[in-house]
Design a protein around this motif. Structure first.
Motif, PDB file in Angstrom:
ATOM      1  N   MET A   1      48.888  19.214  21.635  1.00  0.00           N
ATOM      2  CA  MET A   1      48.126  20.419  21.317  1.00  0.00           C
ATOM      3  C   MET A   1      46.708  20.307  21.866  1.00  0.00           C
ATOM      4  O   MET A   1      46.412  19.451  22.677  1.00  0.00           O
ATOM      5  N   LEU A   2      45.820  21.118  21.348  1.00  0.00           N
ATOM      6  CA  LEU A   2      44.439  21.140  21.827  1.00  0.00           C
ATOM      7  C   LEU A   2      43.729  19.847  21.448  1.00  0.00           C
ATOM      8  O   LEU A   2      43.929  19.311  20.364  1.00  0.00           O
ATOM      9  N   SER A   3      42.882  19.376  22.353  1.00  0.00           N
ATOM     10  CA  SER A   3      42.176  18.126  22.066  1.00  0.00           C
ATOM     11  C   SER A   3      40.663  18.251  22.183  1.00  0.00           C
ATOM     12  O   SER A   3      39.952  17.279  21.979  1.00  0.00           O
ATOM     13  N   GLY A   4      40.152  19.424  22.510  1.00  0.00           N
ATOM     14  CA  GLY A   4      38.709  19.602  22.613  1.00  0.00           C
ATOM     15  C   GLY A   4      38.392  20.875  23.365  1.00  0.00           C
ATOM     16  O   GLY A   4      39.290  21.567  23.856  1.00  0.00           O
ATOM     17  N   LEU A   5      37.125  21.173  23.465  1.00  0.00           N
ATOM     18  CA  LEU A   5      36.656  22.331  24.224  1.00  0.00           C
ATOM     19  C   LEU A   5      36.154  21.839  25.572  1.00  0.00           C
ATOM     20  O   LEU A   5      35.273  20.974  25.628  1.00  0.00           O
ATOM     21  N   HIS A   6      36.722  22.352  26.660  1.00  0.00           N
ATOM     22  CA  HIS A   6      36.301  21.935  27.990  1.00  0.00           C
ATOM     23  C   HIS A   6      35.050  22.700  28.440  1.00  0.00           C
ATOM     24  O   HIS A   6      34.067  22.111  28.856  1.00  0.00           O
ATOM     25  N   HIS A   7      35.094  24.037  28.360  1.00  0.00           N
ATOM     26  CA  HIS A   7      33.931  24.812  28.785  1.00  0.00           C
ATOM     27  C   HIS A   7      33.928  26.198  28.136  1.00  0.00           C
ATOM     28  O   HIS A   7      34.943  26.671  27.650  1.00  0.00           O
ATOM     29  N   ALA A   8      32.769  26.792  28.175  1.00  0.00           N
ATOM     30  CA  ALA A   8      32.585  28.203  27.839  1.00  0.00           C
ATOM     31  C   ALA A   8      31.994  28.856  29.082  1.00  0.00           C
ATOM     32  O   ALA A   8      31.171  28.247  29.772  1.00  0.00           O
ATOM     33  N   ALA A   9      32.426  30.066  29.393  1.00  0.00           N
ATOM     34  CA  ALA A   9      31.963  30.761  30.589  1.00  0.00           C
ATOM     35  C   ALA A   9      31.040  31.911  30.200  1.00  0.00           C
ATOM     36  O   ALA A   9      31.334  32.659  29.266  1.00  0.00           O
ATOM     37  N   ILE A  10      29.943  32.033  30.935  1.00  0.00           N
ATOM     38  CA  ILE A  10      28.937  33.059  30.673  1.00  0.00           C
ATOM     39  C   ILE A  10      28.676  33.822  31.968  1.00  0.00           C
ATOM     40  O   ILE A  10      28.489  33.210  33.025  1.00  0.00           O
ATOM     41  N   ILE A  11      28.655  35.143  31.891  1.00  0.00           N
ATOM     42  CA  ILE A  11      28.271  35.973  33.025  1.00  0.00           C
ATOM     43  C   ILE A  11      26.847  36.447  32.777  1.00  0.00           C
ATOM     44  O   ILE A  11      26.552  37.027  31.731  1.00  0.00           O
TER      45      ILE A  11
END
Length: 128
Positions: A1-11
């Motif tokens: 399953m999920l193991s962490g947050l890789h990135h968040a994207a911002i415009i």
């Protein structure tokens, strides 16, 4: 399953202004920076010390956020810090408006909010 947050994207609406904010004021590390000529777009990959990344994009004439802050979708990005008061003071010395520090009633930890150059709400949350 999920193991962490890789990135968040911002415009962003102004690439140079947003880049300066995230790199010079917030201190994120540049991982990669690429101009995508076919899209008239910049893509800037930034890293936090724990490896989590923020992707900063520019596009011609992006539409504004529909309402603030309770629009459906992403509400805000929260960054972990060791000392909310110290980071708040550093941001304010750089001209960033920061809300008063509050205490999370469920965890007892300090937090506060501020905005990026495009009014995206960002949070500082004190690590435990």
């Amino acid at each position: 399953m999920l193991s962490g947050l890789h990135h968040a994207a911002i415009i962003c609406s102004d690439y140079a202004r947003a880049r300066a904010f995230y790199v010079d004021i917030l201190g994120l590390t540049v991982v990669a920076e690429n101009h995508r000529a076919e899209r008239d777009s910049w893509k800037l990959d930034l890293a936090l010390p724990d490896g989590t990344q923020v992707e900063l994009f520019s596009f011609p004439a992006p539409p504004p956020r529909p309402s603030h802050p309770e629009a459906q979708g992403l509400r805000h990005l929260a960054f972990t810090v060791q000392d909310v008061a110290a980071v708040k003071a550093r941001l304010e010395s750089a001209g960033v408006a920061v809300e008063p520090i509050r205490t999370d009633p469920y965890t007892g930890r300090a937090f506060t909010f501020f905005k990026d150059p495009d009014d995206l709400p960002l949070e500082l949350y004190e690590a435990g």
